[in-house]
Design an enzyme around this catalytic site. Structure first.
Site, PDB file in Angstrom:
ATOM      1  N   CYS A 108       0.807  -1.223   0.000  1.00 46.21           N
ATOM      2  CA  CYS A 108       0.000   0.000   0.000  1.00 46.21           C
ATOM      3  C   CYS A 108       0.840   1.274   0.000  1.00 46.21           C
ATOM      4  CB  CYS A 108      -0.951   0.000   1.192  1.00 46.21           C
ATOM      5  SG  CYS A 108      -2.182  -1.317   1.135  1.00 46.21           S
ATOM      6  N   HIS A 164      -3.559   7.312   0.367  1.00 42.92           N
ATOM      7  CA  HIS A 164      -3.743   5.979  -0.189  1.00 42.92           C
ATOM      8  C   HIS A 164      -5.190   5.577   0.018  1.00 42.92           C
ATOM      9  CE1 HIS A 164      -3.790   1.751  -0.792  1.00 42.92           C
ATOM     10  NE2 HIS A 164      -3.832   1.463   0.500  1.00 42.92           N
ATOM     11  N   ASN A 215      -9.559  -0.379  -3.497  1.00 45.64           N
ATOM     12  CA  ASN A 215      -8.170  -0.214  -3.081  1.00 45.64           C
ATOM     13  C   ASN A 215      -7.267  -0.849  -4.132  1.00 45.64           C
ATOM     14  OD1 ASN A 215      -5.630  -0.396  -1.922  1.00 45.64           O
ATOM     15  ND2 ASN A 215      -6.329  -1.157   0.042  1.00 45.64           N
TER      16      ASN A 215
END
Length: 333
Positions: A115, A260, A290
């Site tokens: 991530c 993010h 995501n």
């Protein structure tokens, strides 16, 4: 010492859209349950039989970024590719992009920081430019999640979150130390490595072991969601403040915050902590899910395309994820 600045961006996502209702036909879930916990309404998953992979999507995004930069592929000196879902166990996707774009024998490295991968990739590229080693660097974040998810009720806590996609930018050298990337800040805490993890395949647990145990689920993502959330909201704030303090700035100086896209609830919590208005934060997790290493550059590109990032703006990028790893990038546009 030089600074590095972004001169071109692009992103690519597959055409195939999966809504929350579509997922409810695969597993015991529903639109309200997913939106309440994540903020996600839909995501892009690569359709079987198409050409897309992490490297292919990264190449498509890179072509757009290079074209917008005003450079050509032959002007690029180096490639940094961030992904947790490479086409091969090895080699990495960076060399595939070099080949697909028909570049010369320039160097390419892959960043495996999940991530926070794009933040780490930007920081790495920035150091190469700051020291004068390279002038123009292609930075890519790309993920092909959908083929590696447990699409049953057992895996719904993780599988509903992730989407496929890629983004890219071109960083170039500038002698204006008040523009471009002002600073980057990176951290890790490996004691929590197994709280957000795909344990296999690994050299310790390779093909023979996987084939011999039909009930093996270690190759599916595992996440301790509550622990990740609690750590994320703390580390996001810490690393943003670290970047602001380094540059003698405050939250009041932020023009655009691109987090993010892990969970809309995390982004909203951090937004509230820094007293930012809705027009100072850009989220697109609602429609892409995501996309891990691709999420920040996809969101940054989209925000720029919509005129939300302008000359002179202070832009803050920040991420937290598996590892645990986290970081921030402070940019004067």
């Amino acid at each position: 010492m030089y600074n590095s600045k972004i001169i071109g961006m692009g992103f690519y996502v597959p055409d195939n859209i999966l809504t929350n209702s579509d997922l409810s036909k695969m597993m015991d879930t529903n639109d309200a349950w997913i939106q309440e916990r994540t903020g996600i309404k839909e995501r892009r998953w690569i359709k079987k039989g198409t050409e897309d992979t992490s490297a292919v999507m990264g190449t498509k995004a890179a072509k757009i970024a290079i074209e917008r930069s005003g450079l050509t592929k032959d002007d690029i000196d180096f490639i940094v590719f961030a992904t947790l879902s490479p086409d091969y166990f090895f080699p990495g996707c960076g060399v595939q992009v070099q080949d697909m774009l028909g570049m010369g024998t320039i160097g390419a490295i892959d960043i495996r920081n999940q991530c926070s991968g794009f933040i780490y990739a930007m920081s790495t590229a920035d150091q190469f430019i700051k020291t004068g080693m390279y002038k123009n660097i292609l930075v890519i974040g790309a993920e092909y999640h959908s083929n590696g998810l447990d699409k049953t009720t057992r895996g719904r806590g993780v599988s509903v979150i992730f989407g496929d996609g890629a983004g890219a930018c071109v960083l170039t050298r500038t002698e204006d130390n008040n523009k471009g990337i002002l600073s980057t800040h990176l951290h890790s805490q490996g004691e929590y490595a197994e709280k957000l993890v795909v344990k296999t395949p690994s050299i310790r647990h390779w093909i023979p072991e996987i084939m011999s145990d039909k009930e093996d689920t270690s190759y599916f993502p595992y996440m301790d969601g509550q622990l990740v959330f609690k750590n994320a909201i703390v580390r996001f704030s810490e690393v943003i403040n670290e970047g602001l303090e380094k540059n003698k700035l405050t939250a009041a100086d932020i023009d655009m915050f691109i987090p993010h896209q892990a969970n809309l609830r995390i982004s909203q919590f951090v937004q509230k902590q820094f007293k930012l208005q809705d027009n100072q934060v850009y989220n697109n997790i609602m429609k892409y899910g995501n996309t891990t290493a691709a999420s920040i550059i996809i969101a940054l590109t989209e925000a720029w395309e919509k005129g939300k990032v302008k000359e002179g703006d202070l832009v803050v990028l920040a991420a937290f994820g598996s590892g645990f790893t986290w970081g921030s990038v402070i940019i004067r546009w």
